[in-house]
Design an enzyme around this catalytic site. Structure first.
Site, PDB file in Angstrom:
ATOM      1  N   GLN B 136      23.285 -32.050  61.306  1.00  0.00           N
ATOM      2  CA  GLN B 136      22.416 -32.942  62.067  1.00  0.00           C
ATOM      3  C   GLN B 136      23.155 -33.382  63.321  1.00  0.00           C
ATOM      4  OE1 GLN B 136      22.077 -36.833  60.329  1.00  0.00           O
ATOM      5  NE2 GLN B 136      19.941 -37.021  60.853  1.00  0.00           N
ATOM      6  N   GLY B 137      22.711 -32.909  64.469  1.00  0.00           N
ATOM      7  CA  GLY B 137      23.402 -33.223  65.716  1.00  0.00           C
ATOM      8  C   GLY B 137      22.750 -34.389  66.439  1.00  0.00           C
ATOM      9  N   SER B 139      24.597 -38.036  66.831  1.00  0.00           N
ATOM     10  CA  SER B 139      25.555 -38.925  67.511  1.00  0.00           C
ATOM     11  C   SER B 139      26.320 -38.208  68.616  1.00  0.00           C
ATOM     12  CB  SER B 139      26.571 -39.474  66.506  1.00  0.00           C
ATOM     13  OG  SER B 139      25.933 -40.278  65.560  1.00  0.00           O
ATOM     14  N   SER B 177      28.307 -33.922  60.479  1.00  0.00           N
ATOM     15  CA  SER B 177      28.817 -33.567  59.147  1.00  0.00           C
ATOM     16  C   SER B 177      28.658 -32.079  58.915  1.00  0.00           C
ATOM     17  CB  SER B 177      28.036 -34.295  58.047  1.00  0.00           C
ATOM     18  OG  SER B 177      28.290 -35.658  58.109  1.00  0.00           O
ATOM     19  N   GLU B 260      16.166 -40.945  54.200  1.00  0.00           N
ATOM     20  CA  GLU B 260      17.548 -41.392  54.130  1.00  0.00           C
ATOM     21  C   GLU B 260      17.646 -42.689  53.329  1.00  0.00           C
ATOM     22  OE1 GLU B 260      19.911 -40.958  57.871  1.00  0.00           O
ATOM     23  OE2 GLU B 260      20.139 -43.112  57.568  1.00  0.00           O
ATOM     24  N   GLU B 379      26.036 -54.595  61.231  1.00  0.00           N
ATOM     25  CA  GLU B 379      25.639 -55.576  62.253  1.00  0.00           C
ATOM     26  C   GLU B 379      24.290 -55.202  62.866  1.00  0.00           C
ATOM     27  OE1 GLU B 379      28.763 -54.347  62.040  1.00  0.00           O
ATOM     28  OE2 GLU B 379      29.671 -56.208  61.317  1.00  0.00           O
TER      29      GLU B 379
END
Lengths: 321, 396
Positions: B136-137, B139, B177, B260, B379
């Site tokens: 999964q590209g 970030s 990943s 997810e 956060e």
């Protein structure tokens, strides 16, 4: 189980009725008029959830817990029958029988001050006996404690003549489980009320030229309070869908933890005003502290659960999809 | 009962989730030896990947893997909760790493929902059967929690987006990943102007053997190389590989959230119960230990209860959104509490033990520190809860 629409109507009706109560002494009457005992008999899970959540949210003190415990013990609940609860922090049967004499020590709701009889469970948790005695033979003292409005009484019975009958082995544990669920719903209602008060304050209180709810430090405290509350609601759903001693014990432990987390964050956000008796926050804080000790505090239950895990060397999942 | 060849006694007899679960558990028990890892723990990442693909192929061959997936991609239909059960059952038996396995839940639904049907029908079975690995590209180096600021660029060959037969991709991804093991990548690219944020993102399904792709694995804090940097240097991708609409990549990215936050979480929770079981097997029998394991158990139970509520809501047709930030916080907290319990009760094992226990717990403990970071930091989750669930308005 009732459907969602009926349930929502029931919630609204009960909450509105309780909110209209002028004094705690009126609440039992209001619940009776709403048909509390009939609801408890027909739909116990819904009745307990709705009534105790509403009691928590409105800061109402009722004696409905007596009815929950009495019915879980297999006796038909009635307004002049009170039940002896374990001492603060404990969950063993509060009485013991020696021959034909009953001795006991524990807590009771305000019903003990006006009912005719007291149901006392004696013996071991796994081999319980029950006796019903006239309340005149018990020493009863109203407890002020941190929350005088909660109506708790200290009860002591010393060598009263009584005839005990043997209960089913699981009866006491079932009563503890249902009592824990009821109290946990009440704590959830009180915690939700604390969060609502703190949220309103965060939106209205202006400092440094803006509502304090715009500051991330404040927002994160309130977010953590909501996380705790939602985890309590989920744990209560689990206790309802998979009823048993374990799920009820865990719900009660999560209730205790949640009340502490919510109270700490909300009190900090409410700051000065939350430290006064002008603001209603203190009532919910004190009520949740009084309730946490019924049938074991979070710390005591966690320790007990942990001992069982280590004794069995097995971690059960308890609930499935 | 014989389990030769087919795993399912009678496919028509799998009536509901409880039945699927019961039959599956029976089969997993009967086939324990075939499924068990071939390496001794802790195993390297290579070992874990090989094990996962082997388990997937055995499950596919026996027919379990197809339940809960639509028939048009080779599935056998039924409730998606069956896949959740499957993932949880194998994670709970320590047969696969749930983090690696759950990439299926993140990536296959994307293809099913957004790829041209013939492409989905061709490739999804390859993912499920263990023939392929995908990554999964999303970030990028400057894009952590703020995904909408991504910059990896895709431009239409010839200049016209509507008529172009292919796109050219240039840029960099990070925290991808299993990129070095992967056959394909679900890639988010910038197709609008740089400031277009979430409105100018397009998703592509890219073959990882395309010329111009360079993968540079990153060594994590636990010494493994699960993540990688991926460089795209004028990589050409056919237009049919676009997932969803042009500039509709945000919808693709957001569609992953429900999976997810439901099935992947349930699988991870099963794994954490298994880890707590391992701790309970080895912990001292005293009140300090009782308090520590009791506390971890309490948090796992609350998380599991919350996750169940969410999944039943999803299965009943509900949509998942901001409220799943609640279980994200609960999961992150419970995961760290569980491994903190290990560190507290197995004195020195994480810090000083060079045997199997030390190697295994050490790697997992260090990995657990990321649970408050990945998938949107804790956060960011609290910001979402404050804004969307508590309705506190916008922040300063």
């Amino acid at each position: 189980m009732i459907d969602a629409a009926d349930r929502a109507l029931m919630e609204e009706t009960v909450r509105a009725a309780l909110a209209s109560a002028g004094a705690n002494t009126e609440i039992d009457g209001i619940l009776a008029k709403l048909g509390w005992l009939e609801m408890l008999e027909a739909e116990p899970a819904d009745a307990i959830d709705v009534v105790f959540s509403a009691l928590g949210a409105t800061h109402g003190a009722a004696t409905a817990l007596d009815d929950v415990v009495v019915s879980a013990l297999g006796t038909k609940p009635r307004p002049d029958l009170a039940v002896l609860l374990p001492r603060f922090g404990a969950w063993d049967p509060p009485g013991r029988i020696d021959g034909s004499e009953l001795s006991a020590r524990g807590l009771a709701t305000a019903r003990a001050a006006r009912a005719g009889e007291l149901l006392v469970v004696c013996g071991e948790a796994a081999d319980p006996w029950a006796a019903t005695i006239p309340l005149q033979v018990a020493e009863i003292a109203a407890l002020r404690g941190i929350d005088p409005d909660a109506g708790f009484h200290a009860v002591r019975v010393q060598g009263a003549p009584a005839t005990a009958t043997r209960l089913a082995p699981a009866a006491w544990q079932a009563a503890v489980a249902l009592g824990r669920r009821a109290v946990s719903h009440q704590i959830a209602g009180a915690s939700r009320a604390m969060l609502a008060l703190a949220r309103t304050h965060a939106l209205e209180r202006v400092q440094f030229g803006r509502p304090i709810g715009q500051f991330q430090a404040v927002r994160h405290r309130l977010a953590d309070a909501l996380v705790a509350l939602e985890s309590l609601e989920a744990t209560l759903s689990a206790a309802r869908e998979d009823p048993g001693s374990e799920t009820a014990a865990l719900a009660k432990a999560v209730a205790g933890r949640t009340a502490r987390t919510v109270a700490a964050h909300c009190q900090q956000v409410l700051a000065g005003i939350g430290f006064t008796t002008e603001h209603p926050f203190h009532r919910f804080l004190k009520r949740s502290m009084a309730l946490e000790g019924l049938y074991g505090s979070a710390d005591e239950i966690v320790l007990d659960v942990g001992r069982r895990l280590l004794a069995a060397r097995r971690v059960p999942t308890l609930i499935e999809l | 009962m014989a389990f030769s060849g087919k795993g399912i006694r009678d496919s028509r007899a799998v009536t509901d989730l409880a039945d699927y679960r019961a039959q599956l558990r029976e089969w997993l028990d009967a086939n324990h030896d075939r499924l068990a890892p071939r390496f001794s723990p802790p195993g390297t990442l290579d070992d874990h990947i090989a094990q996962m693909q082997r388990v997937k192929s055995l499950l596919f061959e026996a027919g379990w893997m197809q339940f809960g997936w639509p028939e048009r991609v080779g599935g056998r239909g039924g409730s998606p909760m069956m896949r959740t059960e499957l993932g949880a059952a194998i994670a709970g038996r320590d047969l696969t790493d749930p983090g690696l396995y759950s990439l299926i839940e993140v990536l296959a639904p994307t293809l099913i929902d957004f790829a041209p049907p013939e492409l989905a029908a061709e490739v999804v079975p390859r993912l499920l059967s263990g023939a392929e690995i995908w990554c999964q590209g999303f970030s990028e180096p400057d894009t952590g929690s703020d995904l909408a600021s991504l910059r990896c660029r895709a431009v239409p060959k010839g200049g016209d987006a509507r008529t172009a037969s292919s796109w050219v991709i240039k840029g960099q991804k990070v925290w991808t990943s299993l990129a070095q093991y992967s056959d394909r990548c679900v890639l988010l690219t910038r197709t609008g102007p740089p400031e277009s944020r979430h409105r100018g993102i397009t998703a592509f399904f890219v073959d990882m053997n395309s010329p111009g792709i360079t993968v540079a694995p990153l060594e994590m804090i636990n010494g493994e190389r699960e993540f990688a940097e991926v460089f795209f240097d004028d990589v050409v991708v056919p237009s049919e590989r676009m997932l969803g609409e042009l500039n509709g990549g945000w919808a693709v990215a957001m569609s992953i959230l429900p999976y997810e936050r439901s099935s992947c979480f349930w699988q991870r929770i099963a794994y954490l119960y298994q880890r707590l079981q391992k701790l309970v097997d080895a912990a001292p029998d005293d009140d300090r230990a009782a308090e520590v394991v009791g506390n971890a158990f309490l948090q796992l139970h609350a998380l599991r209860a919350r996750s169940r509520v969410t999944q039943h809501r999803l299965a009943a047709g509900g949509t998942l959104g901001a409220e799943t930030s609640i279980e994200k916080v609960l999961l992150a907290t419970a995961e760290q509490t569980t491994y903190d319990a290990v560190r507290r009760l197995l004195g020195g094992v994480i810090e000083m033990d060079d045997g199997t226990a030390g190697e295994t717990w050490r790697g997992e403990y260090l990995y657990s520190r990321a649970s408050t970071i990945y998938g949107g930091t804790i956060e960011v989750q609290r910001n979402i809860i404050a804004r969307r669930l508590l309705d506190l308005g916008s922040a300063e």
